[in-house]
Write a protein that holds these residues in place. Structure first.
Motif, PDB file in Angstrom:
ATOM      1  N   CYS A 121      28.768  39.526  47.573  1.00  0.00           N
ATOM      2  CA  CYS A 121      29.636  38.605  47.924  1.00  0.00           C
ATOM      3  C   CYS A 121      29.423  37.817  49.167  1.00  0.00           C
ATOM      4  N   TRP A 122      30.273  36.779  49.310  1.00  0.00           N
ATOM      5  CA  TRP A 122      30.060  36.048  50.594  1.00  0.00           C
ATOM      6  C   TRP A 122      30.815  36.583  51.552  1.00  0.00           C
ATOM      7  N   ILE A 180      24.043  36.866  42.678  1.00  0.00           N
ATOM      8  CA  ILE A 180      25.154  37.432  43.317  1.00  0.00           C
ATOM      9  C   ILE A 180      26.031  38.202  42.362  1.00  0.00           C
ATOM     10  N   ASN A 181      26.013  37.708  41.345  1.00  0.00           N
ATOM     11  CA  ASN A 181      27.176  38.570  40.255  1.00  0.00           C
ATOM     12  C   ASN A 181      26.116  39.860  39.830  1.00  0.00           C
ATOM     13  N   GLU A 182      25.144  39.681  39.301  1.00  0.00           N
ATOM     14  CA  GLU A 182      24.316  40.733  38.881  1.00  0.00           C
ATOM     15  C   GLU A 182      24.003  41.989  39.895  1.00  0.00           C
ATOM     16  N   GLY A 190      26.222  42.563  42.468  1.00  0.00           N
ATOM     17  CA  GLY A 190      27.400  42.951  43.019  1.00  0.00           C
ATOM     18  C   GLY A 190      27.799  42.133  44.568  1.00  0.00           C
ATOM     19  N   GLU A 229      24.322  32.214  41.574  1.00  0.00           N
ATOM     20  CA  GLU A 229      25.532  32.581  41.595  1.00  0.00           C
ATOM     21  C   GLU A 229      25.222  33.731  40.508  1.00  0.00           C
ATOM     22  N   ARG A 230      24.400  33.710  39.619  1.00  0.00           N
ATOM     23  CA  ARG A 230      23.701  34.777  38.674  1.00  0.00           C
ATOM     24  C   ARG A 230      23.638  36.062  39.493  1.00  0.00           C
TER      25      ARG A 230
END
Length: 260
Positions: free
Chosen positions: A96-97, A90-92, A94, A87-88
């Motif tokens: 998305c699923w 993915i967030n860093e 940018g 998840e980190r």
């Protein structure tokens, strides 16, 4: 010797343009061909389409998680520390699923496609590298934790580490722990922190059975759910009792004390 920066710039532009290409599949879908690839040599399948917002969308269409599933149980992989690390990433980056099929995607404006491509490729590499990180972490503590746990259950004088069994080429088939049992049949205990050790243990136990060696066995996993089903099935064909993880201390204690 002074570097010709303009010549280097032109060389990079030329070579990068040669290595990154837009390809149209027979079904009309667009893909970006790059040099990003998995350890087995397969290239990242990076698909290109219009995003819901009207820009561009890069997507792996679930191929990264599919590659990981060859060696790991995905339900276990997406939980705990690795799930948080995923998840980190993915967030860093940018990301998305894309839907519910496990596809990772990145939306971008058309003019920022080159930057988005490198960001996406780097992110997919970091996601796959979580498999290597998990193996390293498990390997670094599992053996020591198992050894300490056994000493709380069995007197040390009953334990022989790295036992060489009485079979042809016995020195090539060491047993993690030979434990003196209640009967004349010894107990062989193996720690199985990962897929590689599972395959090696399968080979060893098969060799013992082939030479009609008398023994009982217990296999202690770091996390049984992470092993590929095919490797676990082969191991269960030749192995004895199994303990799913070091957290199942009561189960391990019961299986050992039943024999020792």
């Amino acid at each position: 010797m002074a570097l010709d920066t303009e010549a280097l710039r032109q060389l990079l532009c030329q070579r990068l343009c040669e290595e990154v290409r837009v390809q149209e599949r027979p079904d009309g879908a667009l893909m970006l061909r790059t040099n990003f690839q998995f350890p087995d040599g397969d290239r990242y399948p990076i698909h290109l389409c219009q995003s819901p917002a009207g820009g561009l969308r890069l997507s792996d269409r679930g191929h990264t998680l599919m590659h990981i599933s060859y060696e790991h149980d995905l339900d276990g992989f997406l939980e705990g520390t690795r799930g948080m690390a995923l998840e980190r990433i993915i967030n860093e980056a940018g990301l998305c699923w894309d839907g519910d099929g496990g596809a990772l995607c990145l939306d971008t404006a058309p003019e920022r496609l080159p930057e988005a491509l490198f960001t996406f490729g780097q992110a997919l590499t970091r996601v796959y590298d979580l498999t290597l990180l998990s193996r390293s972490n498990v390997r670094s503590t599992f053996d020591e934790d198992l050894d300490n746990l056994l000493l709380t259950m069995v007197d040390e004088e009953k334990i022989e580490r790295n036992h060489q069994p009485d079979v042809p080429n016995g020195e090539r088939y060491p047993v993690d722990y030979r434990i003196k049992g209640k009967s004349d049949t010894p107990l062989f205990l193996y720690g199985v922190p990962n897929r590689d050790k599972a395959r090696l243990t399968t080979i060893m136990l098969s060799h013992f059975h082939r030479h009609e060696l008398r023994f009982g066995s217990i296999l202690v996993f770091a996390n049984q759910s992470e092993l590929p089903r095919t490797d676990l099935a082969r191991l269960s064909d030749v192995g004895g009792e199994m303990v799913s993880s070091l957290a199942s201390q009561d189960d391990l204690r019961h299986k050992i004390l039943e024999r020792v």
